[in-house]
Design a protein around this motif. Structure first.
Motif, mmCIF file in Angstrom:
data_model
loop_
_atom_site.group_PDB
_atom_site.id
_atom_site.type_symbol
_atom_site.label_atom_id
_atom_site.label_comp_id
_atom_site.label_asym_id
_atom_site.label_seq_id
_atom_site.Cartn_x
_atom_site.Cartn_y
_atom_site.Cartn_z
ATOM 1 N N ILE A 116 0.874 -1.172 0.000
ATOM 2 C CA ILE A 116 0.000 0.000 0.000
ATOM 3 C C ILE A 116 0.911 1.223 0.000
ATOM 4 N N ILE A 117 0.844 1.981 -1.092
ATOM 5 C CA ILE A 117 1.767 3.093 -1.329
ATOM 6 C C ILE A 117 1.006 4.410 -1.170
ATOM 7 N N TYR A 118 1.425 5.215 -0.195
ATOM 8 C CA TYR A 118 0.774 6.491 0.097
ATOM 9 C C TYR A 118 1.503 7.599 -0.653
ATOM 10 N N ILE A 119 0.754 8.370 -1.448
ATOM 11 C CA ILE A 119 1.318 9.375 -2.349
ATOM 12 C C ILE A 119 0.884 10.768 -1.899
ATOM 13 N N GLY A 120 1.849 11.647 -1.651
ATOM 14 C CA GLY A 120 1.564 13.002 -1.187
ATOM 15 C C GLY A 120 1.016 13.902 -2.279
ATOM 16 N N ALA A 121 0.644 15.118 -1.886
ATOM 17 C CA ALA A 121 0.086 16.098 -2.815
ATOM 18 C C ALA A 121 1.069 16.455 -3.926
ATOM 19 N N ASP A 122 2.368 16.317 -3.666
ATOM 20 C CA ASP A 122 3.396 16.592 -4.675
ATOM 21 C C ASP A 122 3.657 15.383 -5.573
ATOM 22 N N HIS A 123 2.855 14.342 -5.407
ATOM 23 C CA HIS A 123 2.938 13.084 -6.159
ATOM 24 C C HIS A 123 4.195 12.276 -5.837
ATOM 25 N N LYS A 124 4.842 12.590 -4.716
ATOM 26 C CA LYS A 124 5.964 11.785 -4.248
ATOM 27 C C LYS A 124 5.465 10.812 -3.184
ATOM 28 N N ILE A 125 6.066 9.627 -3.156
ATOM 29 C CA ILE A 125 5.655 8.605 -2.193
ATOM 30 C C ILE A 125 6.050 9.049 -0.786
ATOM 31 N N LEU A 126 5.055 9.068 0.113
ATOM 32 C CA LEU A 126 5.292 9.408 1.521
ATOM 33 C C LEU A 126 5.799 8.200 2.293
ATOM 34 N N ASN A 127 5.081 7.090 2.165
ATOM 35 C CA ASN A 127 5.458 5.858 2.858
ATOM 36 C C ASN A 127 4.794 4.674 2.171
ATOM 37 N N ILE A 128 5.318 3.486 2.491
ATOM 38 C CA ILE A 128 4.805 2.245 1.907
ATOM 39 C C ILE A 128 4.514 1.266 3.037
ATOM 40 N N ALA A 129 3.296 0.752 3.071
ATOM 41 C CA ALA A 129 2.947 -0.348 3.975
ATOM 42 C C ALA A 129 3.195 -1.617 3.151
ATOM 43 N N ALA A 130 4.394 -2.142 3.259
ATOM 44 C CA ALA A 130 4.814 -3.273 2.432
ATOM 45 C C ALA A 130 4.268 -4.589 2.972
ATOM 46 N N ASN A 131 3.910 -5.470 2.050
ATOM 47 C CA ASN A 131 3.475 -6.827 2.378
ATOM 48 C C ASN A 131 2.333 -6.861 3.389
ATOM 49 N N ALA A 132 1.320 -6.024 3.164
ATOM 50 C CA ALA A 132 0.145 -6.041 4.034
ATOM 51 C C ALA A 132 -0.482 -7.437 3.992
ATOM 52 N N VAL A 133 -0.800 -7.950 5.154
ATOM 53 C CA VAL A 133 -1.246 -9.331 5.315
ATOM 54 C C VAL A 133 -2.740 -9.477 4.998
ATOM 55 N N PRO A 134 -3.090 -10.431 4.131
ATOM 56 C CA PRO A 134 -4.506 -10.652 3.824
ATOM 57 C C PRO A 134 -5.349 -10.810 5.089
ATOM 58 N N TYR A 135 -6.519 -10.220 5.056
ATOM 59 C CA TYR A 135 -7.549 -10.291 6.102
ATOM 60 C C TYR A 135 -7.192 -9.548 7.396
ATOM 61 N N ASP A 136 -5.995 -8.979 7.504
ATOM 62 C CA ASP A 136 -5.588 -8.288 8.731
ATOM 63 C C ASP A 136 -6.349 -6.967 8.863
ATOM 64 N N GLU A 137 -6.906 -6.720 10.033
ATOM 65 C CA GLU A 137 -7.689 -5.508 10.261
ATOM 66 C C GLU A 137 -6.899 -4.416 10.972
ATOM 67 N N THR A 138 -5.590 -4.580 11.062
ATOM 68 C CA THR A 138 -4.741 -3.559 11.666
ATOM 69 C C THR A 138 -4.673 -2.349 10.729
ATOM 70 N N PRO A 139 -4.973 -1.139 11.231
ATOM 71 C CA PRO A 139 -4.879 0.052 10.374
ATOM 72 C C PRO A 139 -3.433 0.311 9.955
ATOM 73 N N LEU A 140 -3.246 0.614 8.681
ATOM 74 C CA LEU A 140 -1.934 0.928 8.119
ATOM 75 C C LEU A 140 -1.994 2.388 7.664
ATOM 76 N N PRO A 141 -1.504 3.337 8.487
ATOM 77 C CA PRO A 141 -1.712 4.764 8.220
ATOM 78 C C PRO A 141 -0.707 5.381 7.252
ATOM 79 N N SER A 142 -1.153 6.472 6.629
ATOM 80 C CA SER A 142 -0.266 7.293 5.807
ATOM 81 C C SER A 142 0.606 8.132 6.735
ATOM 82 N N ALA A 143 1.756 8.572 6.223
ATOM 83 C CA ALA A 143 2.677 9.405 7.003
ATOM 84 C C ALA A 143 2.311 10.886 6.915
#
Length: 170
Positions: A116-143
């Motif tokens: 899950i790749i979070y993209i800022g207003a300048d279109h640059k990547i802020l952060n990446i939630a890599a390898n998010a686990v299927p069915y996991d309900e843990t929130p993965l926030p943007s930076a």
């Protein structure tokens, strides 16, 4: 019955309670349907029926091209890639936000692992939630505030050398 909600926006309220999370969903302001990404000229994905657009990511290793589905409306964003069993290596889904806002995604009812790749207003990547686990309900926030969130197959960002600071165009 409404489908289970997979995505939610933290907005200004943060992760206070389930009620606050639901209020954040209602506060989402996706790009208007008049956006070129959802124009009638765009091809439609055979499973989701969403518009497909080109997206590129410029990295230190070169430019990587993808074909991504556009989840522009609140209903499309809530459903996202839930229940999808496969996705091509150079496919993904983009969730545009106007105006930019803080957000968090989770993997409820999502069968395939995702980056899950979070993209800022300048279109640059802020952060990446890599390898998010299927069915996991843990929130993965943007930076920070995002203008878009890109979902790719799990591990794809690392495989291509995609990192925070890389430029995304769609």
């Amino acid at each position: 019955m409404k489908p289970m909600i997979r995505k939610f926006s933290t907005g200004l309220t943060g992760f206070l309670a389930a009620g606050a999370m639901l209020a954040g969903i209602a506060a989402c302001s996706p790009v208007a349907a008049s956006n070129a990404a959802t124009s009638a000229a765009s091809p439609l994905h055979p499973i989701s029926g969403l518009a497909i657009i080109p997206l590129t990511i410029a990295t230190a290793h070169g430019v990587h091209a993808f074909k991504v589905e556009v989840a522009a409306t609140p209903a499309e964003q809530e459903h996202g890639l839930m229940f999808r069993t496969k996705m091509g290596a150079d496919e993904g889904m983009i969730f545009p936000y106007a105006p930019p806002q803080r957000t968090a995604f989770w993997m409820k009812n999502t069968v395939i692992g995702l980056d899950i790749i979070y993209i800022g207003a300048d279109h640059k990547i802020l952060n990446i939630a890599a390898n998010a686990v299927p069915y996991d309900e843990t929130p993965l926030p943007s930076a920070g505030a995002v203008s878009g969130v890109l979902e790719l197959n799990a591990g794809r960002a690392a495989q291509l050398g995609i990192v925070a600071g890389d430029k995304v165009s769609w």
